[in-house]
Design an enzyme around this catalytic site. Structure first.
Site, PDB file in Angstrom:
ATOM      1  N   GLU A 189       0.833  -1.205   0.000  1.00  0.00           N
ATOM      2  CA  GLU A 189       0.000   0.000   0.000  1.00  0.00           C
ATOM      3  C   GLU A 189       0.868   1.256   0.000  1.00  0.00           C
ATOM      4  OE1 GLU A 189      -3.124   0.477  -0.486  1.00  0.00           O
ATOM      5  OE2 GLU A 189      -3.630  -1.643  -0.568  1.00  0.00           O
ATOM      6  N   TYR A 215      -6.862   5.461   5.512  1.00  0.00           N
ATOM      7  CA  TYR A 215      -6.900   4.626   4.311  1.00  0.00           C
ATOM      8  C   TYR A 215      -6.002   3.384   4.468  1.00  0.00           C
ATOM      9  CZ  TYR A 215      -5.645   2.697  -0.103  1.00  0.00           C
ATOM     10  OH  TYR A 215      -5.389   1.787  -1.082  1.00  0.00           O
ATOM     11  N   ASP A 251      -9.969   6.013  -1.300  1.00  0.00           N
ATOM     12  CA  ASP A 251      -8.877   6.712  -1.982  1.00  0.00           C
ATOM     13  C   ASP A 251      -9.497   7.434  -3.180  1.00  0.00           C
ATOM     14  OD1 ASP A 251      -9.424   4.728  -3.794  1.00  0.00           O
ATOM     15  OD2 ASP A 251      -7.332   4.092  -4.059  1.00  0.00           O
ATOM     16  N   CYS A 279     -14.775   2.800 -13.934  1.00  0.00           N
ATOM     17  CA  CYS A 279     -15.383   4.088 -13.554  1.00  0.00           C
ATOM     18  C   CYS A 279     -14.274   5.136 -13.557  1.00  0.00           C
ATOM     19  CB  CYS A 279     -16.034   3.972 -12.178  1.00  0.00           C
ATOM     20  SG  CYS A 279     -17.100   5.373 -11.803  1.00  0.00           S
ATOM     21  N   CYS A 325     -19.577   2.631 -18.547  1.00  0.00           N
ATOM     22  CA  CYS A 325     -20.707   2.148 -17.745  1.00  0.00           C
ATOM     23  C   CYS A 325     -21.247   0.814 -18.257  1.00  0.00           C
ATOM     24  CB  CYS A 325     -21.802   3.195 -17.698  1.00  0.00           C
ATOM     25  SG  CYS A 325     -21.211   4.762 -17.004  1.00  0.00           S
TER      26      CYS A 325
HETATM   27  S1  SF4 Z   1     -22.394   3.019 -13.907  1.00  0.00           S
HETATM   28 FE1  SF4 Z   1     -20.737   4.190 -14.777  1.00  0.00          FE
HETATM   29  S2  SF4 Z   1     -20.599   6.026 -13.531  1.00  0.00           S
HETATM   30 FE2  SF4 Z   1     -21.844   4.544 -12.393  1.00  0.00          FE
HETATM   31  S3  SF4 Z   1     -20.387   3.523 -11.038  1.00  0.00           S
HETATM   32 FE3  SF4 Z   1     -20.555   2.278 -12.899  1.00  0.00          FE
HETATM   33  S4  SF4 Z   1     -18.909   3.028 -14.258  1.00  0.00           S
HETATM   34 FE4  SF4 Z   1     -19.191   4.539 -12.630  1.00  0.00          FE
END
Ligand code: SF4
Length: 356
Positions: free
Chosen positions: A41, A124, A142, A196, A203
């Site tokens: 870490e 953390y 984080d 993300c 998504c």
């Molecule tokens: S849907 Fe998209 S914006 Fe929402 S947590 Fe998942 S990757 Fe992130």
């Protein structure tokens, strides 16, 4: 608003299943040794995984446990860290191992408060060790986790603000209790690092897309709300172009921002007295002009510098430490952008030969 317990349980299960399918096989993920988790870490802070891979096994072979690390000299520790950068981390790890030997029999403690009392270990790192090594439901937040949770829960207050941080930790605390808390925390980090991502999330590949507030409300590009930048502080600065012939005397920057780079003498202030002070503090003498020859602005992250440029003719050093540089051929020395602007503002110099 926080989802009901049944939704949290579904999110946990989805994250764990996704992580089991995509997790990279990394050496620290094969270990439950709290010391090894701690080392990984610390190494991973501000450093890419590819780089850490070149150091982790070597460091652990040389210092296999806190006692071995504590009994090494600082030079030995730093030499094993050489190339990883941010050497303060190595010093804190070293200090942390001595703390473990002095207070915990050379073992990383299970108690979270005792872990947080280790030098260099914050909430953390303590949470990462607690969840991954001890299987305790301790949350971590984080940058990657903050991005995921901000979007997933639609947190629209700026990062870094106390209320936002409290909300992020509360959301992480709510999500972590359940099976395999260490894997869940790693899943959140991995999701933030790979799916993300900033600025554009993928998504379609996300295991928790079904409950994501940002996706549902079309705000994935707006969230998280970045930390507001502090306006740079205005500061008056004098710069002295100390000329001898066609060259200019440079000194090493004392300022943390310019430390290591060569530049003309600088000091805070506006007038000739400040310029005189800058010249003398740099170990130089010269005939300073009565007025500033030019004025320019230079903006750094935290400072907006209003720079008055003075010229000193027939300058020469009073001792060691200054370097004569031909501005048209500075050779191997690194000149900052500010120094180049100051030299351009001062205009061309004379044409006499370099000093002997
Ligand atoms: S849907 Fe998209 S914006 Fe929402 S947590 Fe998942 S990757 Fe992130």
């Amino acid at each position: 608003m926080r989802p009901p317990p049944s939704t949290l349980a579904t999110e946990r299960a989805s994250l764990l299943a996704w992580f089991d399918a995509v997790a990279r096989d990394l050496p620290w993920r094969r270990s439950r040794d709290p010391y090894a988790i701690w080392v990984s870490e610390v190494m991973l802070q501000q450093t890419r995984v590819d780089t850490v891979l070149r150091y982790f096994d070597r460091f652990l072979s040389r210092f296999p446990d806190p006692c071995a690390l504590a009994s090494a000299s600082e030079d030995e520790v730093l030499s094993m860290w050489s190339g990883l950068g941010y050497y303060r981390r190595a010093r804190l790890l070293h200090a942390g191992s001595k703390h473990l030997v002095a207070h915990h029999g050379g073992e990383v403690p299970q108690d979270p408060e005792a872990r947080r009392a280790m030098p260099g270990v914050g909430r953390y790192t303590a949470g990462a060790i607690g969840s991954i090594a001890f299987d305790r439901p301790e949350a971590i937040v984080d940058g990657n986790v903050a991005r995921v949770l901000s979007r997933l829960r639609g947190i629209d207050t700026p990062l870094g603000r106390a209320d936002t941080e409290a909300r992020l930790w509360a959301e992480a605390d709510a999500l972590v209790p359940g099976p395999r808390p260490g894997a869940l925390n790693q899943a959140l980090m991995e999701l933030g690092a790979t799916v993300c991502a900033h600025p554009t999330p993928r998504c379609a590949d996300c295991p928790v897309a079904g409950g994501c507030v940002a996706l549902r409300t079309g705000r994935t590009a707006e969230l998280p709300v970045p930390k507001p930048r502090r306006a740079p502080r205005p500061v008056d600065v004098v710069a002295v172009v100390a000329r001898q012939g066609r060259g200019v005397w440079m000194v090493r920057g004392q300022d943390a921002l310019f430390g290591g780079l060569w530049g003309v003498p600088l000091d805070e202030g506006k007038g000739r007295a400040a310029a005189e002070r800058a010249l003398i503090s740099a170990g130089l003498r010269g005939t300073l002009e009565r007025r500033a020859q030019a004025r320019l602005e230079h903006v750094l992250t935290h400072r907006r510098m209003d720079v008055r440029v003075f010229v000193a003719a027939d300058a020469h050093p009073m001792g060691e430490g200054a370097r004569w540089v031909d501005p048209d051929a500075p050779g191997d020395i690194g000149l900052s952008a500010l120094t180049r602007k100051i030299l351009a503002a001062a205009g061309p110099s004379g044409t006499a030969s370099p000093p002997r």
